[in-house]
Design an enzyme around this catalytic site. Structure first.
Site, PDB file in Angstrom:
ATOM      1  N   TRP A 162     -67.901  48.223  84.060  1.00 29.70           N
ATOM      2  CA  TRP A 162     -66.358  48.155  83.968  1.00 29.70           C
ATOM      3  C   TRP A 162     -66.006  46.923  83.372  1.00 29.70           C
ATOM      4  O   TRP A 162     -65.037  46.796  82.609  1.00 29.70           O
ATOM      5  CB  TRP A 162     -65.718  48.021  85.425  1.00 29.70           C
ATOM      6  CG  TRP A 162     -64.312  47.881  85.493  1.00 29.70           C
ATOM      7  CD1 TRP A 162     -63.173  48.884  85.399  1.00 29.70           C
ATOM      8  CD2 TRP A 162     -63.611  46.432  85.699  1.00 29.70           C
ATOM      9  NE1 TRP A 162     -61.969  48.227  85.487  1.00 29.70           N
ATOM     10  CE2 TRP A 162     -62.329  46.770  85.662  1.00 29.70           C
ATOM     11  CE3 TRP A 162     -63.875  45.256  85.611  1.00 29.70           C
ATOM     12  CZ2 TRP A 162     -61.114  45.720  85.572  1.00 29.70           C
ATOM     13  CZ3 TRP A 162     -63.004  44.305  85.476  1.00 29.70           C
ATOM     14  CH2 TRP A 162     -61.609  44.440  85.697  1.00 29.70           C
ATOM     15  N   HIS A 163     -66.712  45.928  83.562  1.00 25.07           N
ATOM     16  CA  HIS A 163     -66.374  44.626  82.827  1.00 25.07           C
ATOM     17  C   HIS A 163     -66.591  44.682  81.293  1.00 25.07           C
ATOM     18  O   HIS A 163     -65.867  43.909  80.653  1.00 25.07           O
ATOM     19  CB  HIS A 163     -67.358  43.360  83.390  1.00 25.07           C
ATOM     20  CG  HIS A 163     -66.847  43.021  84.533  1.00 25.07           C
ATOM     21  ND1 HIS A 163     -67.155  43.588  85.832  1.00 25.07           N
ATOM     22  CD2 HIS A 163     -66.021  41.953  84.983  1.00 25.07           C
ATOM     23  CE1 HIS A 163     -66.659  42.943  86.985  1.00 25.07           C
ATOM     24  NE2 HIS A 163     -66.081  41.987  86.282  1.00 25.07           N
ATOM     25  N   GLY A 164     -67.424  45.475  80.775  1.00 25.39           N
ATOM     26  CA  GLY A 164     -67.502  45.760  79.549  1.00 25.39           C
ATOM     27  C   GLY A 164     -68.677  46.664  78.987  1.00 25.39           C
ATOM     28  O   GLY A 164     -69.634  46.596  79.760  1.00 25.39           O
TER      29      GLY A 164
END
Lengths: 343, 485
Positions: B317-319
């Protein structure tokens, strides 16, 4: 129940306390120099801990150093901006001081005069040439420039700036900076002693610069706009600017180019300004010194010529390593000139 | 327009001025919605349509779910919402990542140049929670699309959270908004704290962390340790500072946002860390991913797997990068080990537990921040004593940053343990009273210190604080770290 008197007292105490704190990290008494603008007050001692930890002394001639030089003797005048002014380091660490020591060790009896002024541009050196030559009567002049100095800053109207005359020739137009009138003259000596106001003005300029560098609003791409300075810098006639400065000092000039530094590729020139500078120095047989040839050695040691523990690596002004490198490069160049009888 | 820029202060001041002058809740909400759109368009106006599209889809799906009792229809509408949100997220955020990986195994797919819309991870999660809650019957759908669009696009939490759930926000839209002296005072207190964390600590520490992560091969192990410690402090101050500013901004406008950080580096276990770090994301992942996967109800092995999968996806989700996948996997494994140990009564004291947790979290920041897995490996090897680079020392910035963070934690700890209510007395209340400060209690944001200038101490403290920010913060506008997610 809120106490209005208590609140005002608290605010006043906070201002006094912050004045004392600011004086510890930033103590820069200023004065007005006709023809240029704000400078460090001659005779002042400056404390600058916002970048590096420098304490500098300024003579009554507005030159950096403790001792008032004998202007009747042989001297090398060094002109430059904040990189030469070098508030970040102590007097004995500035490249001008190291250069003088090296020259004297080599038997060259000369005094190096540091006339660095924050905010100076290439146009200032040309516009103030007569005054500098008349007052300091230098045997040789060193002009320190950074990639930006030859660009937009030197073309800003309202200060000393480059322009074309009617015949299309590049000239340096001297535009006396207003001293702000009588009221300003009356208040300035007092205002300039309050570091909250002096440093506050400086900070506002910093914030304005930072705001100007922000990406534009409502852009249609996530990447910021390309910095305008690079394009405008490259668009300027830097060759003609260099020639004009050299001519203003009777070609008895050495240009010190402070190039940008990349630890991973220390020998690669950054942008066309540097390439054009190097090419023109060769073509016009100008005396030029670029810090770049010394960069690989610094990179090998994992060092940068810029930045301090409190400001970040490879960021900002020359540190002690950078000043040593500049002094070394300049002394080699001046010795070369001396051996060929030019200096 | 980042919260710490002068532009945002002008925007916020004008908005508050406008909200203060307008009468009528509906008008105020309309102005707020328009201001939020303007705020988002300031980044990139083209993606404003995407934001409104997401809110339109979820609003319609939730209305359709609520309009029928037929189970398969409700499920179909829920699936439509989830697939739409995740599809948009996958296309804009992960397309290049997936394609580049598929290309390495020989699949020839076209690579598109897609710009990442600001805050997409945050607003899709925020919006998805609405349809899921409506489907679960935990929330009645709102009848007005304007309300819903204002919730999704609310500028305070739009770009980097906290991830506010509709169940927390929509009921607040029934009340009058706009600045009041109390809201301004509380909001400004939150904002000032966040601004300090961001500008005075995080941005300064970035000057140490950035060069180390940019070229780790040239630095010695000790310097890399210094850079990693700097980044550990930087990311906390940057992100929690943003959250504080978001909470403060929302409070000034008239809304409450949930707490996002609760001194996470004082956690004594990894499970506790995730209850105190990015709390709104942790709670989202728990409620909408971990529990639907089965949580801890389907045996020990499945619990570990669920923890791992949840954190792996949380990392992604962060990247769109293998670094984040690795970071998520490490935390997933860490949580599984943590659960295994606690399930068998293998507990350590708070000091050992705290140091172990902090060390693990700090080491995990290396792959999180490093530009590539290869450079993360270089850094970890150097940190283990196999570095070949040069030692550099950054004492001033790191010590100042560390000192301020420690001071903040000492005060925060004292405030969190203080007796409830000002009348309860106690040394912390007495100390704060000398500075015209009181401890406030917010049902969503938790405890906070409300500053004031009503006496000598308060005026001195607030004025000094503002002057210190003015004189000593970095003027370079640095985007918040979580903006890229």
């Amino acid at each position: 129940m809120p106490s209005r008197a208590g609140s005002w007292t608290g605010i006043l105490l906070a201002l006094v306390a912050m004045e004392l704190v600011v004086r510890q990290v930033y103590h820069v008494p200023v004065a007005f120099e006709p023809g240029f603008g704000k400078i460090i007050r001659p005779g002042a001692t400056v404390r600058w801990w916002k970048e590096g930890h420098g304490e500098s002394h300024w003579t009554r001639f507005g030159l950096r150093g403790r001792e008032v030089p004998d202007l009747t003797k042989s001297s090398v005048l060094v002109l430059g901006n904040s990189f030469t002014e070098a508030l970040q380091v102590d007097d004995d660490e500035v490249f001008t001081t190291i250069l003088q020591e090296r020259l004297q060790r080599e038997g060259v009896a000369t005094t190096v005069l540091n006339a660095g002024r924050s905010g100076a541009s290439a146009a200032d050196y040309a516009a103030l040439a007569s005054r500098n030559k008349g007052f300091f009567r230098p045997r040789w002049t060193i002009v320190q420039i950074t990639p930006d100095d030859l660009g937009a800053l030197a073309w800003v109207r309202g200060r000393n700036h480059f322009a074309y005359d009617e015949s299309g020739r590049l000239v340096a137009r001297a535009r006396p900076v207003s001293d702000g009138g009588r009221l300003h003259a009356l208040l300035a000596p007092w205002v300039n002693r309050v570091m909250l106001l002096v440093y506050g003005t400086y900070r506002i300029e910093e914030f304005k610069d930072a705001a100007a560098a922000e990406p534009p609003l409502f852009r249609a791409a996530s990447a910021g706009a390309a910095p305008a300075t690079t394009a405008s810098r490259d668009a300027h006639p830097i060759e003609a600017e260099l020639d004009l400065i050299a001519a203003s000092y009777d070609r008895r000039v050495t240009f010190l180019f402070i190039s940008t530094f990349d630890l991973r590729s220390p020998l690669v020139a950054d942008g066309t300004t540097e390439t054009r500078f190097e090419a023109h120095c060769r073509e016009a047989s100008l005396s030029c010194v670029n810090l770049r040839p010394g960069y690989p050695e610094l990179a090998r040691r994992g060092l940068s010529p810029f930045g301090f523990g409190n400001s970040g690596f490879n960021n900002g002004h020359l540190n002690e390593e950078g000043h040593r490198l500049a002094a070394g490069a300049l002394s080699a160049e001046l010795e070369r000139l001396a051996s060929s009888g030019l200096f | 327009m980042v919260f710490s820029s002068p532009r945002f202060l002008v925007f916020l001041s004008l908005l508050l001025l406008l909200l203060g002058r307008i009468r009528g809740r509906e008008r105020q909400k309309a102005v707020l919605g328009a201001a939020s759109c303007l705020f988002y368009a300031a980044w990139d106006y083209r993606y404003l349509a995407l934001l409104l599209l997401v809110s339109g889809i979820d609003y319609a799906c939730a209305a359709a779910i609520a309009a029928t009792d037929v189970r398969w229809r409700r499920r179909a509408w829920l699936a439509t919402s989830i697939v739409s949100n995740l599809g948009i997220l996958a296309y804009f955020k992960y397309y290049a990542f997936f394609v580049s990986n598929l290309q390495t195994v020989g699949l020839d797919l076209p690579m598109l140049q897609i710009l990442l819309p600001a805050g997409i991870s945050f607003y899709t999660f925020k919006s998805m929670s609405y349809t899921i809650d409506v489907y679960r019957g935990a929330l009645a759908p709102t009848r007005r699309w304007l309300d819903y669009a204002t919730f999704v696009s609310f500028f305070a939490d739009l770009i980097a959270g906290p991830i506010v759930r509709a169940s927390l926000f929509l009921p607040q839209m029934e009340r009058s908004i706009g600045p009041t002296p109390e809201r301004l005072r509380v909001g400004a207190s939150w904002f000032l704290l966040g601004l300090t964390k961001k500008l005075l600590i995080a941005d300064r520490l970035a000057t140490v962390a950035d060069p180390v992560f940019a070229a780790p091969e040239i630095y010695s192990g000790s310097t890399i340790w210094m850079g990693v410690v700097a980044y550990t402090l930087q990311i906390y101050c940057d992100f929690s500072g943003y959250s504080d500013m978001a909470i403060g901004t929302a409070k000034m406008v008239g809304y409450d946002l949930p707490e996002n950080f609760d001194m996470p580096y004082l956690s004594t276990s990894l499970a506790e860390f995730w209850r105190r770090w990015h709390m709104t994301l942790s709670a989202w992942l728990r409620d909408y991913l971990y529990i639907p996967l089965g949580g801890s109800r389907q045996g020990e092995g499945r619990t570990y797997l669920n923890l791992f999968v949840t954190m792996l996806l949380g990392g992604l989700w962060h990247g769109a990068s293998w670094n984040f996948v690795l970071w998520g996997a490490l935390h997933g494994c860490g949580l599984a080990v943590n659960r295994f140990c606690s399930g068998r009564g293998l507990r350590t004291g708070p000091l050992v537990g705290g140091l172990t947790t902090l060390s693990f979290v700090t080491l995990c920041w290396v792959p999180f921040r490093a530009p590539t897995l290869a450079s993360a490996r270089v850094m970890l090897e150097a940190m283990a004593g196999h570095g070949t680079g040069v030692a550099r020392w950054y004492p001033t910035v790191v010590f100042w940053g560390l000192g301020l963070v420690v001071l903040g934690h000492v005060l925060g700890h004292a405030v969190s343990r203080a007796p409830r209510g000002t009348e309860a007395g106690g040394p912390i209340h007495a100390l704060l009273a000398r500075f015209d400060a009181t401890i406030g209690e917010d049902p969503l944001a938790g405890r906070y210190v409300r500053l004031g200038m009503g006496n000598l101490g308060g005026a001195f403290l607030v004025t000094s604080w503002l002057l210190a920010l003015f004189f000593f913060v970095s003027t370079r506008t640095t985007p918040f770290i979580y903006f890229q997610f």
